[in-house]
Design a protein around this motif. Structure first.
Motif, mmCIF file in Angstrom:
data_model
loop_
_atom_site.group_PDB
_atom_site.id
_atom_site.type_symbol
_atom_site.label_atom_id
_atom_site.label_comp_id
_atom_site.label_asym_id
_atom_site.label_seq_id
_atom_site.Cartn_x
_atom_site.Cartn_y
_atom_site.Cartn_z
ATOM 1 N N HIS A 211 -6.741 -89.895 -9.552
ATOM 2 C CA HIS A 211 -5.933 -89.018 -8.711
ATOM 3 C C HIS A 211 -4.498 -88.950 -9.228
ATOM 4 C CE1 HIS A 211 -4.105 -87.154 -5.221
ATOM 5 N NE2 HIS A 211 -3.235 -88.153 -5.192
ATOM 6 N N ASP A 212 -3.910 -90.103 -9.508
ATOM 7 C CA ASP A 212 -2.530 -90.133 -9.993
ATOM 8 C C ASP A 212 -2.408 -89.466 -11.363
ATOM 9 O OD1 ASP A 212 -1.776 -91.459 -7.699
ATOM 10 O OD2 ASP A 212 -1.681 -93.445 -8.645
ATOM 11 N N TRP A 213 -3.382 -89.718 -12.236
ATOM 12 C CA TRP A 213 -3.368 -89.153 -13.584
ATOM 13 C C TRP A 213 -3.451 -87.639 -13.554
ATOM 14 C CZ3 TRP A 213 -7.334 -86.663 -16.480
ATOM 15 C CH2 TRP A 213 -7.145 -86.618 -17.864
ATOM 16 N N MET A 214 -4.370 -87.106 -12.754
ATOM 17 C CA MET A 214 -4.533 -85.659 -12.688
ATOM 18 C C MET A 214 -3.352 -84.996 -11.984
ATOM 19 S SD MET A 214 -6.323 -83.103 -13.672
ATOM 20 C CE MET A 214 -7.974 -83.695 -14.111
ATOM 21 N N THR A 215 -2.823 -85.649 -10.941
ATOM 22 C CA THR A 215 -1.653 -85.105 -10.262
ATOM 23 C C THR A 215 -0.472 -85.000 -11.224
ATOM 24 O OG1 THR A 215 -2.363 -85.994 -8.117
ATOM 25 C CG2 THR A 215 -0.028 -85.467 -8.365
ATOM 26 N N ALA A 216 -0.266 -86.043 -12.016
ATOM 27 C CA ALA A 216 0.822 -86.023 -12.989
ATOM 28 C C ALA A 216 0.589 -84.957 -14.052
ATOM 29 C CB ALA A 216 0.970 -87.397 -13.635
ATOM 30 N N ALA A 238 1.127 -80.035 -3.511
ATOM 31 C CA ALA A 238 1.784 -81.342 -3.636
ATOM 32 C C ALA A 238 1.620 -82.160 -2.367
ATOM 33 C CB ALA A 238 3.261 -81.149 -3.961
ATOM 34 N N ALA A 239 1.694 -81.513 -1.218
ATOM 35 C CA ALA A 239 1.505 -82.222 0.053
ATOM 36 C C ALA A 239 0.075 -82.724 0.190
ATOM 37 C CB ALA A 239 1.870 -81.305 1.212
ATOM 38 N N ARG A 240 -0.894 -81.912 -0.243
ATOM 39 C CA ARG A 240 -2.294 -82.363 -0.198
ATOM 40 C C ARG A 240 -2.493 -83.586 -1.085
ATOM 41 N NH1 ARG A 240 -3.360 -76.825 -0.524
ATOM 42 N NH2 ARG A 240 -3.878 -76.994 -2.745
ATOM 43 N N ALA A 241 -1.890 -83.546 -2.275
ATOM 44 C CA ALA A 241 -2.015 -84.683 -3.187
ATOM 45 C C ALA A 241 -1.435 -85.941 -2.567
ATOM 46 C CB ALA A 241 -1.322 -84.363 -4.513
ATOM 47 N N ALA A 242 -0.311 -85.811 -1.892
ATOM 48 C CA ALA A 242 0.299 -86.973 -1.246
ATOM 49 C C ALA A 242 -0.578 -87.497 -0.121
ATOM 50 C CB ALA A 242 1.686 -86.595 -0.716
ATOM 51 N N ARG A 243 -1.169 -86.594 0.659
ATOM 52 C CA ARG A 243 -2.075 -87.029 1.733
ATOM 53 C C ARG A 243 -3.289 -87.752 1.156
ATOM 54 N NH1 ARG A 243 -0.685 -81.997 4.036
ATOM 55 N NH2 ARG A 243 -2.557 -80.964 3.208
ATOM 56 N N THR A 244 -3.801 -87.233 0.050
ATOM 57 C CA THR A 244 -4.964 -87.859 -0.579
ATOM 58 C C THR A 244 -4.628 -89.267 -1.033
ATOM 59 O OG1 THR A 244 -5.983 -85.792 -1.286
ATOM 60 C CG2 THR A 244 -6.511 -87.751 -2.568
ATOM 61 N N ARG A 245 -3.475 -89.434 -1.660
ATOM 62 C CA ARG A 245 -3.116 -90.774 -2.129
ATOM 63 C C ARG A 245 -3.000 -91.758 -0.967
ATOM 64 N NH1 ARG A 245 -0.524 -94.871 -4.306
ATOM 65 N NH2 ARG A 245 -0.789 -95.094 -6.580
ATOM 66 N N THR A 246 -2.377 -91.337 0.108
ATOM 67 C CA THR A 246 -2.254 -92.200 1.293
ATOM 68 C C THR A 246 -3.633 -92.556 1.829
ATOM 69 O OG1 THR A 246 -0.105 -91.269 1.868
ATOM 70 C CG2 THR A 246 -1.340 -92.344 3.629
ATOM 71 N N TRP A 247 -4.514 -91.558 1.902
ATOM 72 C CA TRP A 247 -5.860 -91.787 2.429
ATOM 73 C C TRP A 247 -6.637 -92.755 1.536
ATOM 74 C CZ3 TRP A 247 -10.923 -90.891 0.835
ATOM 75 C CH2 TRP A 247 -11.905 -90.947 1.818
ATOM 76 N N LEU A 248 -6.546 -92.590 0.229
ATOM 77 C CA LEU A 248 -7.256 -93.484 -0.686
ATOM 78 C C LEU A 248 -6.774 -94.923 -0.533
ATOM 79 C CD1 LEU A 248 -7.349 -91.282 -3.918
ATOM 80 C CD2 LEU A 248 -9.296 -91.917 -2.481
ATOM 81 N N GLU A 249 -5.493 -95.105 -0.364
ATOM 82 C CA GLU A 249 -4.974 -96.456 -0.169
ATOM 83 C C GLU A 249 -5.453 -97.042 1.157
ATOM 84 O OE1 GLU A 249 -0.817 -95.551 -0.576
ATOM 85 O OE2 GLU A 249 -0.753 -96.424 -2.600
ATOM 86 N N GLN A 250 -5.448 -96.218 2.198
ATOM 87 C CA GLN A 250 -5.873 -96.696 3.510
ATOM 88 C C GLN A 250 -7.376 -96.989 3.556
ATOM 89 O OE1 GLN A 250 -4.563 -93.452 5.986
ATOM 90 N NE2 GLN A 250 -2.520 -94.325 6.309
ATOM 91 N N GLN A 251 -8.159 -96.260 2.784
ATOM 92 C CA GLN A 251 -9.614 -96.372 2.831
ATOM 93 C C GLN A 251 -10.179 -97.278 1.746
ATOM 94 O OE1 GLN A 251 -11.623 -94.931 5.209
ATOM 95 N NE2 GLN A 251 -9.677 -94.424 6.179
ATOM 96 N N ARG A 252 -9.334 -97.984 1.056
ATOM 97 C CA ARG A 252 -9.816 -98.790 -0.078
ATOM 98 C C ARG A 252 -10.938 -99.754 0.332
ATOM 99 N NH1 ARG A 252 -8.091 -100.312 -5.140
ATOM 100 N NH2 ARG A 252 -9.045 -102.251 -5.838
ATOM 101 N N ASP A 253 -10.739 -100.485 1.415
ATOM 102 C CA ASP A 253 -11.774 -101.438 1.844
ATOM 103 C C ASP A 253 -13.053 -100.724 2.243
ATOM 104 O OD1 ASP A 253 -10.027 -103.502 1.348
ATOM 105 O OD2 ASP A 253 -9.504 -103.843 3.456
ATOM 106 N N ALA A 254 -12.925 -99.596 2.913
ATOM 107 C CA ALA A 254 -14.104 -98.831 3.322
ATOM 108 C C ALA A 254 -14.833 -98.261 2.114
ATOM 109 C CB ALA A 254 -13.698 -97.704 4.273
ATOM 110 N N ILE A 255 -14.079 -97.815 1.109
ATOM 111 C CA ILE A 255 -14.705 -97.319 -0.117
ATOM 112 C C ILE A 255 -15.485 -98.439 -0.791
ATOM 113 C CG2 ILE A 255 -14.217 -96.492 -2.458
ATOM 114 C CD1 ILE A 255 -11.883 -94.887 -1.234
#
Length: 260
Positions: A211-216, A238-255
């Motif tokens: 996600h970070d690589w493609m966003t950059a 850009a806002a969607r990308a930021a929401r995705t990053r937050t969600w991925l961090e929050q969902q790490r354990d669930a993933i």
């Protein structure tokens, strides 16, 4: 002369890819020799899920074989978002990685490689977006647009595919039937691919990394004025990308739990 038919989809080359008869004409990139070597290797080993290299036309465009079928372009057809379609994508991706196992990437100059520790281990397509997979009868049969292909760990491609197809992003940004099924579909993909336990343990890091690589990559292309990237990289994107990053961090354990 055979007429040129625009092929829709994609971002960087939007409006610049055309079908001419049974061929596809695309802009020739500096990394084309590397990609063509890869595609010729895939042909040599009998992998039928990629275009064949046919040469360069009088306009300086690369000429590839046209693969009949349908890509999942917006608005996505319902059949392209089913679990059955996703399973077939996982199986195709595994076949691609198996077919590239004996390819020597060292003599060639590639697009930007994934970051460490996902830079080695095979060849990654790097952009297995919905519109870069060709389907027939609801089953994935080929991958196209190898412009971003580069040496990379197969788990990086699995992560990219999961991110785009599950899709692993904030549910508010998914408006189709995949919404709130992200983790269930992640499991569908990795099981179809046959990802081993080591790969599953590394997948959460790979998803966030991709996600970070493609966003950059897209953001940099937009700043440099690449037309497709500039048109795509709006404040909303850009806002969607930021929401995705937050969600991925929050969902790490669930993933992680969904992969067990």
């Amino acid at each position: 002369m055979t007429s040129e038919v625009p092929l829709h989809g994609g971002t960087a080359n939007r409006g610049r890819v055309h079908r001419v008869g049974d061929t596809v004409r695309r802009p020739l990139r500096p990394t084309a020799p590397a990609v063509h070597a890869l595609l010729r290797h895939l042909e040599d080993v009998g992998f039928d899920g990629a275009p064949r290299v046919l040469g360069v036309d009088d306009d300086g465009r690369e000429v590839l074989s046209y693969i009949p079928g349908q890509a999942v372009t917006a608005p996505a057809p319902p059949w392209g978002l089913t679990d059955a379609a996703l399973r077939s994508v996982g199986r195709l991706l595994r076949r691609f990685h198996d077919a590239t196992a004996g390819f020597d990437a060292a003599p060639h100059t590639w697009s930007e490689s994934p970051p460490e520790p996902f830079r080695v281990g095979g060849i990654a397509h790097n952009d297995p977006n919905l519109d870069n997979v060709v389907f027939r009868d609801g089953q994935a049969v080929a991958m196209i647009d190898f412009d971003l292909a580069a040496p990379g760990d197969p788990v990086w491609d699995v992560a990219a595919t999961a991110r785009l197809w599950a899709p692993l992003r904030a549910p508010v940004d998914t408006v189709d039937g995949r919404r709130d099924r992200e983790l269930a579909r992640l499991r569908v993909l990795v099981d179809a691919y046959g990802l081993d336990d080591v790969g599953r343990a590394r997948l959460p890091d790979a998803v966030l990394g991709h996600h970070d690589w493609m966003t950059a990559l897209v953001g940099d292309g937009a700043r440099r004025g690449v037309p497709g990237f500039a048109a795509y990289w709006t404040p909303d994107a850009a806002a969607r990308a930021a929401r995705t990053r937050t969600w991925l961090e929050q969902q790490r354990d669930a993933i992680t739990a969904s992969l067990l």
